[in-house]
Design an enzyme around this catalytic site. Structure first.
Site, short mmCIF file in Angstrom:
data_model
loop_
_atom_site.label_atom_id
_atom_site.label_comp_id
_atom_site.label_asym_id
_atom_site.label_seq_id
_atom_site.Cartn_x
_atom_site.Cartn_y
_atom_site.Cartn_z
N MET A 28 0.84 -1.20 0.00
CA MET A 28 0.00 0.00 0.00
C MET A 28 0.88 1.25 0.00
O MET A 28 0.43 2.34 0.34
CB MET A 28 -0.94 -0.01 1.21
CG MET A 28 -1.88 -1.22 1.18
SD MET A 28 -3.36 -1.00 2.18
CE MET A 28 -2.66 -0.77 3.79
N LEU A 31 6.69 3.15 1.45
CA LEU A 31 7.64 2.03 1.58
C LEU A 31 8.68 2.27 2.67
O LEU A 31 9.14 3.39 2.87
CB LEU A 31 8.37 1.81 0.25
CG LEU A 31 7.50 1.45 -0.96
CD1 LEU A 31 8.40 1.11 -2.16
CD2 LEU A 31 6.56 0.30 -0.67
N HIS A 32 9.02 1.18 3.35
CA HIS A 32 10.08 1.19 4.36
C HIS A 32 10.88 -0.09 4.20
O HIS A 32 10.61 -0.89 3.29
CB HIS A 32 9.48 1.36 5.76
CG HIS A 32 8.40 0.38 6.08
ND1 HIS A 32 8.60 -0.99 6.13
CD2 HIS A 32 7.07 0.55 6.32
CE1 HIS A 32 7.49 -1.59 6.43
NE2 HIS A 32 6.52 -0.68 6.53
N HIS A 35 9.08 -3.43 3.48
CA HIS A 35 8.72 -3.64 2.07
C HIS A 35 9.96 -3.98 1.25
O HIS A 35 9.93 -4.86 0.38
CB HIS A 35 8.10 -2.38 1.46
CG HIS A 35 6.85 -1.91 2.14
ND1 HIS A 35 6.81 -0.81 2.94
CD2 HIS A 35 5.58 -2.40 2.11
CE1 HIS A 35 5.57 -0.61 3.38
NE2 HIS A 35 4.81 -1.57 2.90
N GLN A 146 5.74 -11.30 7.60
CA GLN A 146 5.30 -11.94 8.84
C GLN A 146 4.68 -10.91 9.79
O GLN A 146 3.87 -11.25 10.65
CB GLN A 146 6.51 -12.64 9.49
CG GLN A 146 6.25 -13.27 10.84
CD GLN A 146 5.26 -14.42 10.76
OE1 GLN A 146 5.12 -15.08 9.72
NE2 GLN A 146 4.55 -14.66 11.86
N LYS A 147 5.06 -9.64 9.61
CA LYS A 147 4.48 -8.55 10.42
C LYS A 147 2.95 -8.63 10.46
O LYS A 147 2.33 -8.38 11.48
CB LYS A 147 4.94 -7.22 9.82
CG LYS A 147 4.10 -6.01 10.10
CD LYS A 147 4.40 -5.45 11.46
CE LYS A 147 3.84 -4.06 11.66
NZ LYS A 147 2.45 -3.91 11.26
N GLN A 151 -2.80 -11.82 7.99
CA GLN A 151 -2.97 -11.59 6.55
C GLN A 151 -2.28 -12.70 5.74
O GLN A 151 -2.85 -13.24 4.80
CB GLN A 151 -2.37 -10.23 6.19
CG GLN A 151 -2.29 -9.96 4.70
CD GLN A 151 -1.88 -8.52 4.45
OE1 GLN A 151 -2.72 -7.64 4.50
NE2 GLN A 151 -0.61 -8.29 4.19
N SER A 183 6.37 0.07 10.17
CA SER A 183 5.01 0.13 9.65
C SER A 183 4.80 1.50 9.04
O SER A 183 5.29 2.51 9.58
CB SER A 183 4.01 -0.09 10.79
OG SER A 183 2.71 0.34 10.38
N ARG A 185 2.29 3.09 9.25
CA ARG A 185 1.52 3.86 10.25
C ARG A 185 2.41 4.52 11.30
O ARG A 185 1.97 5.44 11.99
CB ARG A 185 0.49 2.97 10.93
CG ARG A 185 -0.71 2.66 10.05
CD ARG A 185 -1.86 2.12 10.89
NE ARG A 185 -3.11 2.15 10.17
CZ ARG A 185 -3.53 1.21 9.35
NH1 ARG A 185 -2.77 0.15 9.14
NH2 ARG A 185 -4.68 1.32 8.73
P1 AMP Z 1 1.45 -2.79 3.50
O1 AMP Z 1 2.01 -1.78 2.55
O2 AMP Z 1 1.40 -2.32 4.92
O3 AMP Z 1 0.17 -3.41 3.02
O4 AMP Z 1 2.51 -3.96 3.52
C1 AMP Z 1 2.89 -4.62 2.35
C2 AMP Z 1 3.62 -5.87 2.70
O5 AMP Z 1 4.78 -5.54 3.47
C3 AMP Z 1 2.78 -6.83 3.55
O6 AMP Z 1 2.99 -8.16 3.13
C4 AMP Z 1 3.31 -6.59 4.94
O7 AMP Z 1 3.17 -7.71 5.78
C5 AMP Z 1 4.77 -6.32 4.65
N1 AMP Z 1 5.37 -5.58 5.75
C6 AMP Z 1 4.90 -4.46 6.34
N2 AMP Z 1 5.69 -4.10 7.37
C7 AMP Z 1 6.67 -5.04 7.45
C8 AMP Z 1 7.79 -5.23 8.32
N3 AMP Z 1 8.06 -4.40 9.31
N4 AMP Z 1 8.58 -6.31 8.09
C9 AMP Z 1 8.31 -7.17 7.08
N5 AMP Z 1 7.28 -7.03 6.23
C10 AMP Z 1 6.46 -5.99 6.41
#
Ligand code: AMP
Length: 259
Positions: A28, A31-32, A35, A146-147, A151, A183, A185
């Site tokens: 979404m 990015l960090h 991602h 895994q975070k 999901q 995150s 967030r």
């Molecule tokens: P999101 O953009 O939050 O929907 O996350 C996209 C993908 O990145 C999802 O599969 C999340 O589980 C993964 N993700 C988010 N934060 C982390 C993190 N701190 N470590 C590993 N994967 C993450």
């Protein structure tokens, strides 16, 4: 790297690459390093790496959470290019949910526990958009963190239940040096809230629901939605807390290493 906004344009760009393996990393945006770890894994294992960038309204409960979600497409595209992404699929909402849209995927039991109890409809939104991305991209491998343990479990269940020919890869949670799981967030936390939020990973690190509850009760005004052991693959101690108006989720696998 090419970025596409429509399904037709994206399919056309991907077509010549279908001879080799395709890795999909759904995101979404904002990015960090979490991602980026998924993008690197996808880069190492596939001829073509696709990243989707879509803030999926169907997985947000109320409009304000969706509207307030951090967005920075320009920065995300630069980071994706640096990470070796070949194609970005960044559709507008109408492209994914055209007028009259009414087809939903619901992973019923799994999707209504834990997060699902606090965010009714969330995993229906997740499963539906992920299945649609799978249909558009046709990946060999799909990468999740895994975070978001529940999901990943929902996607695993959907892949099994619908006999999708996709291998799921789940990569360890990436944390800041102070233990807070990265995150998008976290950007919404004030410095003072971020400091208080550290009690959450510390509580989960006990790997014991009672001990975690006790630690959080004794700490500084975090509101606990739940802290529970979940029988996922692998089993985890998972939780969600609210820090001010920001809701954080995290988990630690039980047994083995402490990712
Ligand atoms: P999101 O953009 O939050 O929907 O996350 C996209 C993908 O990145 C999802 O599969 C999340 O589980 C993964 N993700 C988010 N934060 C982390 C993190 N701190 N470590 C590993 N994967 C993450």
């Amino acid at each position: 790297m090419k970025a596409c906004r429509t399904i037709a344009e994206f399919r056309e760009a991907l077509e010549p690459r279908r001879t080799g393996s395709i890795g999909l990393v759904p995101t979404m945006g904002a990015l960090h390093e979490g991602h980026l770890s998924l993008l690197r894994a996808a880069r190492a294992e596939n001829e073509t790496v696709v990243m989707s960038l879509f803030v999926n309204p169907a997985q947000f409960g109320d409009g304000s959470d969706h509207a307030g979600y951090p967005r920075d497409d320009e920065r995300d595209l630069a980071l994706a290019e640096e990470a070796g992404v070949d194609l970005v699929f960044a559709p507008m909402t109408d492209e994914m949910y055209p007028p009259g849209f009414q087809t939903w995927v619901d992973v019923t039991d799994l999707g209504s526990t834990l997060e699902g109890r606090f965010r009714p409809g969330h995993f229906r939104g997740v499963a539906t958009v992920v299945l649609k991305l799978f249909a558009i991209v046709g990946p060999n491998h799909a990468y999740f963190g895994q975070k978001d343990a529940q999901q990943a479990e929902v996607v695993r269940r959907m892949i099994r239940d619908l006999a999708l020919e996709i291998e799921l890869r789940v990569l360890p949670t990436v944390r800041d040096s102070d233990g807070l799981a990265l995150s998008s967030r976290n950007a919404l936390l004030s410095p003072e809230e971020r400091e208080r939020a550290l009690a959450f990973p510390r509580a989960l690190a006990t790997k014991d629901a009672d001990a975690a509850h006790a630690l959080l009760a004794a700490s500084n005004g975090l509101v606990v939605d739940y802290i529970e052991v979940a029988d996922f693959d692998p089993p985890v101690l998972a939780g969600a807390v609210r820090v001010g108006s920001t809701r954080l989720i995290d988990n630690v696998p039980l047994g083995g290493d402490n990712q």
